[in-house]
Design a protein around this motif. Sequence first.
Motif, PDB file in Angstrom:
ATOM      1  N   CYS A   1     -37.751  34.814 -65.261  1.00 36.11           N
ATOM      2  CA  CYS A   1     -38.910  35.442 -65.901  1.00 36.11           C
ATOM      3  C   CYS A   1     -39.715  36.144 -64.814  1.00 36.11           C
ATOM      4  CB  CYS A   1     -39.756  34.392 -66.605  1.00 36.11           C
ATOM      5  SG  CYS A   1     -41.337  34.991 -67.234  1.00 36.11           S
ATOM      6  N   ALA A   2     -39.883  37.445 -64.978  1.00 35.18           N
ATOM      7  CA  ALA A   2     -40.699  38.227 -64.064  1.00 35.18           C
ATOM      8  C   ALA A   2     -42.080  38.393 -64.660  1.00 35.18           C
ATOM      9  CB  ALA A   2     -40.054  39.588 -63.825  1.00 35.18           C
ATOM     10  N   ALA A   3     -43.102  37.983 -63.910  1.00 35.23           N
ATOM     11  CA  ALA A   3     -44.474  38.000 -64.407  1.00 35.23           C
ATOM     12  C   ALA A   3     -45.294  39.058 -63.686  1.00 35.23           C
ATOM     13  CB  ALA A   3     -45.109  36.631 -64.202  1.00 35.23           C
ATOM     14  N   SER A   4     -46.228  39.653 -64.415  1.00 37.21           N
ATOM     15  CA  SER A   4     -47.131  40.626 -63.814  1.00 37.21           C
ATOM     16  C   SER A   4     -48.423  40.685 -64.609  1.00 37.21           C
ATOM     17  CB  SER A   4     -46.472  42.006 -63.761  1.00 37.21           C
ATOM     18  OG  SER A   4     -46.164  42.461 -65.057  1.00 37.21           O
ATOM     19  N   GLY A   5     -49.460  41.250 -63.987  1.00 37.28           N
ATOM     20  CA  GLY A   5     -50.720  41.451 -64.693  1.00 37.28           C
ATOM     21  C   GLY A   5     -51.717  40.319 -64.587  1.00 37.28           C
TER      22      GLY A   5
ATOM     23  N   ASN B   1     -41.011  31.224 -57.660  1.00 34.13           N
ATOM     24  CA  ASN B   1     -41.159  31.923 -56.392  1.00 34.13           C
ATOM     25  C   ASN B   1     -42.455  32.715 -56.470  1.00 34.13           C
ATOM     26  OD1 ASN B   1     -41.068  33.853 -54.283  1.00 34.13           O
ATOM     27  ND2 ASN B   1     -38.851  33.694 -54.182  1.00 34.13           N
ATOM     28  N   ASN B   2     -43.494  32.189 -55.844  1.00 32.20           N
ATOM     29  CA  ASN B   2     -44.805  32.839 -55.963  1.00 32.20           C
ATOM     30  C   ASN B   2     -44.884  34.139 -55.163  1.00 32.20           C
ATOM     31  OD1 ASN B   2     -45.758  30.923 -57.714  1.00 32.20           O
ATOM     32  ND2 ASN B   2     -46.921  29.780 -56.171  1.00 32.20           N
ATOM     33  N   ALA B   3     -44.003  34.311 -54.213  1.00 32.65           N
ATOM     34  CA  ALA B   3     -43.976  35.571 -53.469  1.00 32.65           C
ATOM     35  C   ALA B   3     -43.403  36.702 -54.314  1.00 32.65           C
ATOM     36  CB  ALA B   3     -43.162  35.396 -52.195  1.00 32.65           C
ATOM     37  N   GLN B   4     -42.520  36.344 -55.256  1.00 32.65           N
ATOM     38  CA  GLN B   4     -41.877  37.354 -56.100  1.00 32.65           C
ATOM     39  C   GLN B   4     -42.376  37.318 -57.543  1.00 32.65           C
ATOM     40  OE1 GLN B   4     -37.628  36.847 -55.677  1.00 32.65           O
ATOM     41  NE2 GLN B   4     -37.613  37.652 -53.583  1.00 32.65           N
ATOM     42  N   ASN B   5     -43.338  36.428 -57.828  1.00 33.10           N
ATOM     43  CA  ASN B   5     -43.887  36.312 -59.188  1.00 33.10           C
ATOM     44  C   ASN B   5     -42.794  36.056 -60.223  1.00 33.10           C
ATOM     45  OD1 ASN B   5     -46.326  36.835 -57.993  1.00 33.10           O
ATOM     46  ND2 ASN B   5     -46.828  38.614 -59.249  1.00 33.10           N
ATOM     47  N   THR B   6     -41.929  35.113 -59.918  1.00 34.10           N
ATOM     48  CA  THR B   6     -40.868  34.790 -60.852  1.00 34.10           C
ATOM     49  C   THR B   6     -40.811  33.270 -61.087  1.00 34.10           C
ATOM     50  OG1 THR B   6     -39.223  34.634 -59.073  1.00 34.10           O
ATOM     51  CG2 THR B   6     -39.444  36.758 -60.196  1.00 34.10           C
ATOM     52  N   VAL B   7     -40.365  32.920 -62.273  1.00 34.16           N
ATOM     53  CA  VAL B   7     -40.088  31.531 -62.616  1.00 34.16           C
ATOM     54  C   VAL B   7     -38.688  31.477 -63.214  1.00 34.16           C
ATOM     55  CG1 VAL B   7     -41.254  31.742 -64.849  1.00 34.16           C
ATOM     56  CG2 VAL B   7     -40.890  29.473 -63.841  1.00 34.16           C
ATOM     57  N   SER B   8     -37.925  30.465 -62.854  1.00 31.54           N
ATOM     58  CA  SER B   8     -36.527  30.377 -63.271  1.00 31.54           C
ATOM     59  C   SER B   8     -36.235  29.051 -63.958  1.00 31.54           C
ATOM     60  CB  SER B   8     -35.613  30.527 -62.053  1.00 31.54           C
ATOM     61  OG  SER B   8     -35.800  31.786 -61.436  1.00 31.54           O
ATOM     62  N   LEU B   9     -35.182  29.057 -64.742  1.00 33.38           N
ATOM     63  CA  LEU B   9     -34.705  27.838 -65.382  1.00 33.38           C
ATOM     64  C   LEU B   9     -33.200  27.770 -65.164  1.00 33.38           C
ATOM     65  CD1 LEU B   9     -35.600  25.403 -67.147  1.00 33.38           C
ATOM     66  CD2 LEU B   9     -34.831  26.725 -69.126  1.00 33.38           C
TER      67      LEU B   9
END
Length: 115
Positions: A21-25, A72-80
Amino acid sequence: VQLVESGGGLVQPGESLRLSCAASGFPFSGYRMSWYRQAPGKERELVASINSVGDYTTSTNSVKGRFTISRNNAQNTVSLQMNSLKPEDTAVYYCNARISYKDYWGQGTQVTVSL
């Protein structure tokens, strides 16, 4: 706020998939993130959550030992990471962020586990 899931697909029982999941905003590193899923005819259920810094996770009993949530807070992603998949894991999987008591959702990604 934008959440974009990827990585779903059709797999056989016992195989693995990794959802992202790529997060932004929003300030991603300040918020807990979660994965939910919804199977046909069933309510949406919480699968796993991870705190803002990534050192505390929770998961529902049915996936313990098989699924791992990470971020990964550097890449703004969360994985499962989903291992040993079962037919009952078939569902649409959603990324979730709760910000100021409001839930934000991605569009979902389909996971189908079948022979």
